[in-house]
Motif scaffolding. Structure first.
Motif, PDB file in Angstrom:
ATOM      1  N   GLU A   1     -17.726   5.912 -12.248  1.00  0.00           N
ATOM      2  CA  GLU A   1     -18.674   5.605 -11.308  1.00  0.00           C
ATOM      3  C   GLU A   1     -20.184   5.865 -11.951  1.00  0.00           C
ATOM      4  OE1 GLU A   1     -19.923   6.191  -6.635  1.00  0.00           O
ATOM      5  OE2 GLU A   1     -17.794   6.376  -7.158  1.00  0.00           O
TER       6      GLU A   1
ATOM      7  N   CYS B   1      -6.489   9.655 -10.864  1.00  0.00           N
ATOM      8  CA  CYS B   1      -7.400   8.447 -10.506  1.00  0.00           C
ATOM      9  C   CYS B   1      -8.698   9.117 -10.034  1.00  0.00           C
ATOM     10  CB  CYS B   1      -6.606   7.438  -9.484  1.00  0.00           C
ATOM     11  SG  CYS B   1      -5.627   6.187 -10.302  1.00  0.00           S
ATOM     12  N   LYS B   2      -8.719   9.661  -9.036  1.00  0.00           N
ATOM     13  CA  LYS B   2      -9.802  10.581  -8.616  1.00  0.00           C
ATOM     14  C   LYS B   2     -10.951  10.910  -9.680  1.00  0.00           C
ATOM     15  CE  LYS B   2      -8.467  11.102  -3.663  1.00  0.00           C
ATOM     16  NZ  LYS B   2      -8.219  12.511  -2.819  1.00  0.00           N
TER      17      LYS B   2
ATOM     18  N   TRP C   1       0.708  -1.193   0.115  1.00  0.00           N
ATOM     19  CA  TRP C   1      -0.157  -0.258   0.022  1.00  0.00           C
ATOM     20  C   TRP C   1       0.770   1.188  -0.009  1.00  0.00           C
ATOM     21  CZ3 TRP C   1      -4.925   0.267  -0.994  1.00  0.00           C
ATOM     22  CH2 TRP C   1      -5.845  -1.151  -0.779  1.00  0.00           C
TER      23      TRP C   1
ATOM     24  N   ARG D   1     -11.000  -0.293  -8.589  1.00  0.00           N
ATOM     25  CA  ARG D   1     -11.836   0.505  -7.472  1.00  0.00           C
ATOM     26  C   ARG D   1     -13.571   0.123  -8.082  1.00  0.00           C
ATOM     27  NH1 ARG D   1     -11.388   4.945  -4.223  1.00  0.00           N
ATOM     28  NH2 ARG D   1      -9.421   3.698  -3.716  1.00  0.00           N
TER      29      ARG D   1
ATOM     30  N   GLU E   1     -12.429   7.783 -11.756  1.00  0.00           N
ATOM     31  CA  GLU E   1     -13.056   7.154 -10.776  1.00  0.00           C
ATOM     32  C   GLU E   1     -14.486   7.806 -10.748  1.00  0.00           C
ATOM     33  OE1 GLU E   1     -11.046   6.747  -7.380  1.00  0.00           O
ATOM     34  OE2 GLU E   1      -9.620   5.186  -8.094  1.00  0.00           O
TER      35      GLU E   1
ATOM     36  N   GLN F   1     -14.276  -3.117  -6.634  1.00  0.00           N
ATOM     37  CA  GLN F   1     -14.449  -3.168  -5.128  1.00  0.00           C
ATOM     38  C   GLN F   1     -15.685  -2.311  -4.674  1.00  0.00           C
ATOM     39  OE1 GLN F   1     -11.735  -0.600  -3.240  1.00  0.00           O
ATOM     40  NE2 GLN F   1     -11.765  -2.014  -1.366  1.00  0.00           N
ATOM     41  N   THR F   2     -16.043  -1.326  -5.460  1.00  0.00           N
ATOM     42  CA  THR F   2     -17.322  -0.394  -5.195  1.00  0.00           C
ATOM     43  C   THR F   2     -18.425  -1.160  -5.437  1.00  0.00           C
ATOM     44  OG1 THR F   2     -16.176   1.526  -5.552  1.00  0.00           O
ATOM     45  CG2 THR F   2     -18.491   1.848  -5.522  1.00  0.00           C
TER      46      THR F   2
ATOM     47  N   LEU G   1      -6.099   0.530 -12.327  1.00  0.00           N
ATOM     48  CA  LEU G   1      -6.706   1.123 -11.088  1.00  0.00           C
ATOM     49  C   LEU G   1      -8.105   1.451 -10.885  1.00  0.00           C
ATOM     50  CD1 LEU G   1      -3.540   3.251 -10.373  1.00  0.00           C
ATOM     51  CD2 LEU G   1      -3.775   1.048  -9.537  1.00  0.00           C
ATOM     52  N   VAL G   2      -8.505   1.907 -12.090  1.00  0.00           N
ATOM     53  CA  VAL G   2     -10.111   2.391 -11.996  1.00  0.00           C
ATOM     54  C   VAL G   2     -10.936   1.021 -12.146  1.00  0.00           C
ATOM     55  CG1 VAL G   2     -11.774   3.376 -13.494  1.00  0.00           C
ATOM     56  CG2 VAL G   2      -9.499   4.522 -13.177  1.00  0.00           C
TER      57      VAL G   2
ATOM     58  N   GLN H   1      -2.514   9.896  -8.062  1.00  0.00           N
ATOM     59  CA  GLN H   1      -3.739   9.757  -7.117  1.00  0.00           C
ATOM     60  C   GLN H   1      -5.013  10.866  -7.480  1.00  0.00           C
ATOM     61  OE1 GLN H   1      -1.583  10.593  -3.492  1.00  0.00           O
ATOM     62  NE2 GLN H   1      -1.871   8.388  -2.699  1.00  0.00           N
TER      63      GLN H   1
ATOM     64  N   ARG I   1     -10.334  -6.054 -13.685  1.00  0.00           N
ATOM     65  CA  ARG I   1     -10.070  -6.733 -12.151  1.00  0.00           C
ATOM     66  C   ARG I   1     -11.407  -7.555 -11.630  1.00  0.00           C
ATOM     67  NH1 ARG I   1      -6.088  -5.127 -13.850  1.00  0.00           N
ATOM     68  NH2 ARG I   1      -4.564  -3.861 -12.731  1.00  0.00           N
TER      69      ARG I   1
END
Length: 589
Positions: A348, A340-341, A292, A380, A344, A383-384, A376-377, A337, A417
């Motif tokens: 979403e 990525c936000k 991490w 996420r 994301e 996971q979400t 990475l997206v 970071q 993923r």
């Protein structure tokens, strides 16, 4: 492990809770005095069901790594490299742009120098080279004088590059850990535990791990001290193993433990500088910190810029120079970071629209999305929404990946993923004819295809997911045991720590803490929730729930809760204490 029954299921605010069965009394009795009860229970839930299996696991960390000679083609690779050393031939190293490939490059460069070979090291650039060794990579290295090329973390599917190497009289030695197809490229030597004809007993090595095995064999053949001369490279192997989410069982467990010992005692300048920018000191690095805090920073170089920057950091011999490189890598990670936000948020919106019409598998992406960030997206979103996810970018006409694959059409490049229990590679194999290329494993994949095929991919991927997944799919937390708050003492946390490292295939234990009283509840920076809980007459225990700052107002001091958490040992102002990482909770009825 038997399937859960309604009696051992509950639902929290975020997930279904599944309580694992308690180990039988005779197992606790058989191991009385050898291990604490909590350690026995945790190992039991990970499939170690008798005394012999548990003791073999605990004592197995002291066994030597597997013999590299068990790898098919090892002797052939050693013979060729020894001949190159004697003749003064140019040996090139070609790896990958992720943390595994970057560490593998440092492992090979350092190890080859120790046996008298000064290698030419080439790391591919994600944006100009694409993935894996290509014919043009062989041409470039041959023109720079290389007569031998050693790959790491790629090459198992490099048929065109192997043919080009043969045409140019270059001997290609592949070291890789990716799954093999039905046939193998015509390389001079191909070291991969997944080869159908390979007898190496452990199949979970990362790319740097396979490269390390080559160096062990080379040192046994060429150096008086043998493979011991390569042991100090295990810090790099440990970072690569955790970064590539390889199973922390069997041989990997031993390699990572030895690597962590090096990192916490005598970190090389590059890793010491990286630890500093990540807020870590020697003695504080565990597998979680590798995954991490260190690995994302190394990966940031290859995701946004040139992985050679991270390679130079790992090879730095001077701490001041390493600190300058680490600062630049840390800056890239901050940029990563932020980017990525932004992506994301877009992803979403797309995922919500797809879920609103009942999609079982998600496909998100768009033009201009950074190729290095789509994985990475995808992670996420998986996971979400707890659904398998593919994320893609539409490559511009000047992209190397686009030009290599199909110069006459817009190309899509993406990553996927998975979620537990779903085979993502099988999903891609079910529509293999759509892709120009694809690969991966059960949990993650990469792919490329013409943009006009994207709608069909989304339709067929969703159909595969719909057939493979139950309609009432929801995230579940598999709980190792239930405990009362008064059990959460330092001795309990220390017993767990002795079972570490935790990671893929050996997850950190989860506990259901019943009847805890909220002592403090407040939001903290970053949208997280800081709380303190205690037993009826106990000392308050600090806890954190990531991304749950909105819950601080819902749970007030004095309220009784059941919570699912990880139990950790921390040091604060010189005093060791127990901390909780809360994953879910419920107010008591």
């Amino acid at each position: 492990m038997p399937p859960p029954t309604p009696n051992n299921q509950r639902r929290g605010l975020r997930a279904k809770w599944e309580l694992s069965p308690l180990a039988p009394p005779e197992l606790f009795e058989a191991l009385r005095g050898a291990l604490p009860a909590v350690a026995i229970q945790v190992l039991y839930t990970r499939g170690l069901r008798d005394r012999e299996a548990i003791l073999d696991f605990v004592l197995g960390v002291h066994r030597a790594p597997e013999d590299p000679a068990l790898l098919v083609d090892l002797e052939r690779a050693i013979e060729r490299l020894e001949r190159a050393r004697e003749r003064g031939e140019r040996v090139a190293v070609f790896t990958d742009y992720d943390a595994d490939g970057i560490n593998a490059a440092a492992v090979l460069a350092t190890g080859l120098r120790r046996v008298g070979i000064e290698p030419l090291v080439r790391l591919p650039n994600r944006f100009t080279d694409g993935y894996g060794i290509q014919p043009q990579s062989v041409d470039e290295l041959a023109e720079r004088g290389a007569t031998v090329i050693v790959t790491a973390d790629n090459g198992t599917s490099a048929f065109a590059a192997a043919e080009r190497a043969r045409e140019r009289g270059v001997d290609l030695i592949v070291t890789d850990h990716h799954q093999c197809t039905h046939s193998l490229p015509p390389a001079y030597a191909l070291l991969n535990p997944h080869r159908p004809d390979d007898g190496y007993p452990f199949k979970g090595l990362c790319g740097a791990g396979v490269a390390y095995k080559l160096l062990q064999g080379l040192a046994d053949a060429l150096l008086p001290e043998g493979r011991a001369a390569m042991a100090d490279l295990l810090d790099l192997v440990a970072v690569a193993t955790v970064a590539d989410i390889m199973p922390l069982t069997d041989e990997n467990r031993r390699l990572v433990l030895q690597g962590l010992q090096l990192l916490n005692a005598w970190p090389r300048p590059g890793l010491r500088a990286l630890m500093e920018v990540a807020g870590l000191q020697p003695g504080q690095v565990d597998a979680v910190a590798l995954g991490w805090r260190l690995a994302p920073r190394l990966n940031a170089a290859g995701r946004l810029d040139d992985p050679t920057l991270a390679y130079r950091l790992l090879m730095a011999e001077d701490l001041d120079a390493a600190r300058e490189l680490a600062a630049e890598i840390n800056r890239l990670n901050v940029e990563r970071q932020a980017l990525c936000k932004t992506l994301e948020v877009e992803a979403e919106v797309q995922a919500n629209a797809q879920r609103a019409v009942g999609a079982a598998g998600l496909v998100v992406g768009g033009e201009g999305w950074q190729p290095g960030l789509v994985g990475l997206v995808a992670g996420r979103m998986a996971q979400t929404f707890f659904r398998p996810t593919l994320a893609y970018t539409i490559l511009d006409s000047h992209s190397a990946q686009s030009e290599i694959r199909n110069p006459k059409s817009e190309m899509v490049s993406g990553s996927g993923r998975s979620i537990p229990g779903f085979n993502l590679l099988a999903a891609l194999e079910s529509c293999a004819e759509l892709f120009d290329r694809f690969g991966g494993h059960q949990a993650a994949c990469g792919f490329a295809l013409p943009a006009e095929r994207l709608p069909e991919l989304a339709e067929r991927f969703d159909a595969f997911c719909r057939a493979a997944l139950p309609p009432d799919l929801e995230p579940a937390l598999r709980i190792d045991a239930q405990v009362t708050p008064d059990r959460l003492e330092l001795e309990f946390a220390q017993a767990l720590e002795r079972l570490a490292p935790w990671g893929a295939s050996f997850p950190e234990p989860l506990f259901l803490v019943r009847g805890a009283t909220v002592h403090e509840s407040r939001p903290v920076n970053g949208g997280h929730w800081r709380l303190r809980v205690r037993a009826a007459r106990g000392t308050p225990i600090a806890g954190i729930m990531w991304g749950a700052g909105d819950l601080a107002a819902q749970f007030r001091p004095g309220q009784t809760v059941d919570l699912v958490c990880r139990v950790k040992q921390n040091e604060y102002q010189g005093t060791r204490r127990v901390d909780l990482e809360v994953l879910d909770l419920l107010a008591k009825d």
